[in-house]
Design an enzyme around this catalytic site. Structure first.
Site, mmCIF file in Angstrom:
data_model
loop_
_atom_site.group_PDB
_atom_site.id
_atom_site.type_symbol
_atom_site.label_atom_id
_atom_site.label_comp_id
_atom_site.label_asym_id
_atom_site.label_seq_id
_atom_site.Cartn_x
_atom_site.Cartn_y
_atom_site.Cartn_z
ATOM 1 C CD GLN A 126 -1.136 2.648 -3.750
ATOM 2 O OE1 GLN A 126 -0.825 3.765 -3.366
ATOM 3 N NE2 GLN A 126 -0.917 1.573 -3.026
ATOM 4 C CB SER A 129 -7.825 5.961 -1.290
ATOM 5 O OG SER A 129 -6.831 5.637 -0.361
ATOM 6 C CD GLU A 244 2.921 2.340 0.174
ATOM 7 O OE1 GLU A 244 2.066 1.468 0.402
ATOM 8 O OE2 GLU A 244 2.662 3.520 -0.051
#
Lengths: 399, 377
Positions: A126, A129, A244
């Site tokens: 993923q 950030s 999630e």
């Protein structure tokens, strides 16, 4: 307050138990539960076994290869897998990007990616950030500039979990600097073998290497790898976060860990008596167990509401907060239970599968402190628990 | 199923919400409390009319045969409106003891009358030195010819001052803290030797000390077997703890709602208090505590009808501890977030705080039941 199961659900539980007894490889069982680190091959091996059985994608619709299970069946499956010490599913493909592809991807993307996710042929990570964009994710600066049939991507992603194993990364990138900053974000799927992708490990305080920096340097990504519309990536990311948060509660694993905590507390001594009889420690375990029961009750309620056609609402944020608090308290009490034997740092005893020397202290002790330190991540990732409170304040309380 | 409400339960919730919103707002409650009884007989008749008093009673005795979850749905609404009528004393405690252990004659005489609103009960199992222990019974029952004579002191008996019949525990054999030898008796509050010392409770209900001095009761007044009262008492109290927790959860929900509204309207430093993140997060934590208590409460309510013994006791102790902790936290925070206004009798918020706090105190507080929860496994 054991769950009271219908005869059908009880039969299903027995079926899952029998399957796990037969198919869960002994060398994989209990590893993650006892703090041992599993390699990529271990995870893939287990997920392929589940795939063969048709059980790897409990949450997927049947048309894509999901199970069609009821809410209670999904819960039972998670609980039994955790109780048997099965490796946890790696969520990035199965639980995170797949629902986004199903909801917003085109047919070609569904055909190309979903079967490979189902078979665990691709390992996903993923790319959200960035060094300057944590909780304020919409400030992200990784830039994707259109060049013919490609985007040219430049920037840096960070905290990318298990990127060292990854074949693919789903990424939020900036495709526009004008207008509302959320509206300049697009959702791209990046092949990790593309030229210009560099993965650099970040060692965490417990000594493990789970997370990484991912540098993107003139990476050419085909436009066909964009999910949905350009500039709509934020919407898709929010959809994903809802998914999630229900999975992140992890009640099955926490129940298994609670059992383990009690075993440790029965073995450890305090004042000449088993630690579990220490009134202070017993009370902390009891409070934790109550929190876990409440958590499981709310998880089931949310699952039942989903069945009734209501997706996980912003209330799912409560599950993330409480679920991670429970997990952290479990790691804390287990470390405390070990007393001074929490101290010796013997990572080879739980990281090296070939290692078979006796550790200093009891067998269960060496990983406990590492797991405790490692697990402080839980209230930070997936939208920090403070961000979850902001979400509830806005979306539920209307503040 | 305790994780999704049935259509009937949703209908019950909606009709209770509608009725209470219409007839039982905070001002109406104030007026009711100022009345002679401290609660409203008119309202009680309306509850009977709505079928609420009959809800958990068996169908063969004029009841509707509702489950514990059904009653919890109703109790949650009572909590939102701080209902002061003697529902817990009469229906949840008294009638349940008769349902569980009463003779056919007792059931026929009492249950239809309760369902119709014509009979009030009180259930006295506490004593001054017993604190939260149900088995610590000093009140003595001695053989007296064909019957028994009772002497002792039952403490904080909810709504005893209004009751037509009292159901009291007394010791027919054994030492003060033996589990065996406790018997339940039906007692007429007007009988010779019964003295009531009634009082209002801090949270707006009514209670009384019941003093027994040579009170004569007959063999037919025994509820259940001689010496076999404790399991009945424990079953009744376990279920009552879950239902009181449901009431508390309703009070929690209303407390969070009122506090949210207050923060949105109260302006300081030129902006509504609700714009301050430090206050937002405290409010979110209150809501979170309520949501988890709510989920656990209905699960425990489901367990009351499907389990027995240690498993049932553990479920009840668990939710009582959880509701106690959550109610205290939510109540204390609500007062703090209301500032000075939270301290006034005029605002509803303090009344919710008081009710949640007293529910914690009743039948064992959070610390007591957390300890039991730890031991019962």
């Amino acid at each position: 307050m054991e769950l009271v199961l219908s005869p059908e659900d009880e039969a299903f539980r027995q079926e899952v138990r029998a399957f796990l007894k037969e198919k869960l490889p002994p060398d994989l069982a209990n590893q993650s539960a006892t703090g041992l680190r599993l390699g990529k091959d271990d995870h893939v091996r287990w997920q392929k076994i589940l795939y063969e059985k048709g059980w790897v994608a409990a949450n997927w619709p049947v048309e894509y290869g999901g199970t069609g299970w009821t809410a209670m069946q999904k819960h039972i499956f998670e609980e039994e897998c955790a109780a048997a010490g099965a490796p946890p599913l790696i969520p990035f493909g199965l639980l995170m990007v797949a629902p986004v592809i199903m909801a917003f991807g085109n047919q070609a993307q569904k055909d190309r990616y979903l079967p490979r996710i189902l078979r665990s042929d691709d390992w996903w990570c993923q790319g959200y950030s960035e060094p300057g964009s944590g909780s304020d994710l919409a400030s992200l600066r990784t830039k994707a500039v259109r060049d013919g049939d490609h985007y040219v991507v430049n920037g840096q992603k960070t905290w990318t979990t298990l990127a060292q194993h990854a074949d693919m990364m789903f990424t939020l990138v900036r495709t526009s600097d004008t207008g509302k900053r959320q509206e300049g974000i697009s959702f791209l799927l990046i092949d990790m073998r593309s030229p210009g992708v560099t993965v650099q490990p970040i060692t965490t305080m417990d000594g493990s290497q789970e997370i990484n920096s991912v540098f993107l340097d003139d990476v050419r990504v085909p436009v066909e790898n964009r999910i949905g519309e350009e500039g709509k990536g934020w919407t898709y990311a929010k959809y994903l976060l809802g998914h999630e948060r229900t999975g992140i509660a992890g009640t099955g694993r926490s129940k298994a860990q609670l059992k383990r905590l009690k075993e440790i507390a029965r073995t450890e001594m305090s004042g000449g008596r088993p630690l579990i009889e220490d009134p202070d420690f017993a009370q902390r375990i009891a409070q934790l167990e109550l929190d876990l029961l409440s958590l499981e009750s709310l998880v089931l309620r949310v699952l039942y509401a989903e069945k009734a056609g209501k997706g996980p609402g912003p209330e799912a944020s409560f599950l993330k907060i409480k679920g991670t608090e429970v997990q952290q308290m479990l790691t804390e009490l287990m470390m405390e239970a070990a007393g001074p034997y929490a101290m010796p740092f013997q990572p080879e005893t739980f990281r090296d599968p070939q290692w078979n020397e006796e550790p200093a202290g009891p067998d269960y002790a060496p990983p406990l402190a590492s797991v405790y330190f490692n697990w402080r991540k839980a209230s930070i990732y997936g939208g920090s628990n403070e961000i979850q409170r902001n979400i509830i304040a806005k979306a539920v309380l209307g503040l | 199923m305790s994780f999704a409400f049935t259509e009937d339960q949703q209908l019950l919730a909606e009709s209770a919400d509608r009725f209470l919103a219409d007839k039982y707002d905070f001002d109406a409650r104030k007026a009711i409390r100022r009345g002679e009884d401290g609660w409203s007989r008119e309202m009680w008749a309306a509850f009977a009319e709505l079928g609420w008093l009959a809800l958990p009673l068996p169908e063969e005795h004029g009841g509707l045969g509702g489950s514990t979850v059904d009653v919890a749905v109703l109790m949650e609404r009572f909590g939102r409106h701080l209902v002061v009528e003697p529902f817990v004393a009469t229906v949840v405690l008294g009638a349940e003891a008769i349902v569980r252990a009463g003779s056919d004659v007792q059931k026929a005489a009492i249950l239809p009358a309760v369902a119709e609103g014509g009979m009030l009960l009180a259930f006295g199992v506490g004593e001054p030195q017993a604190r939260f222990d149900l088995h610590r019974v000093a009140t003595a029952a001695r053989r007296d010819g064909g019957g028994w004579k009772l002497a002792g002191h039952k403490a904080v008996v909810l709504h005893a001052d209004a009751a037509d019949r009292l159901i009291l525990s007394a010791r027919t054999s054994g030492a003060e803290d033996d589990r065996d030898g406790i018997t339940l008796f039906l007692v007429d509050p007007k009988a010779d030797g019964v003295t009531l010392r009634p009082y209002p409770t801090v949270d707006g209900l009514r209670g009384a000390e019941v003093l027994l001095d040579g009170v004569s009761v007959g063999e037919a007044d025994i509820v259940g077997g001689v010496g076999a009262g404790l399991p009945v008492i424990e079953a009744v109290i376990d279920r009552a703890m879950v239902l009181l927790s449901a009431e508390s959860v309703g009070a929690m929900a209303e407390t969070v709602r009122l506090t949210t509204e207050y923060l949105k309207t109260r302006v300081q430093f030129g902006q509504p208090l609700s714009s301050f993140q430090v206050l937002q997060h405290r409010l979110v934590e209150m809501l979170q505590a309520k949501e988890f208590a709510h989920a656990l409460c209905y699960r425990a309510a489901g367990a009351m009808d499907t389990t027995d013994g240690v498993e049932r006791a553990r479920a009840a102790a668990g939710i009582k501890a959880e509701a106690g902790r959550a109610g205290k936290m939510i109540g204390q925070e609500a007062i703090q977030l209301h500032g000075g206004m939270g301290m006034t009798d005029e605002m509803a918020i303090g009344h919710y705080f008081k009710r949640m706090t007293m529910i914690d105190v009743q039948f064992g507080n959070a610390a007591h039941h957390l300890r039991r929860f730890a031991t019962l496994s």
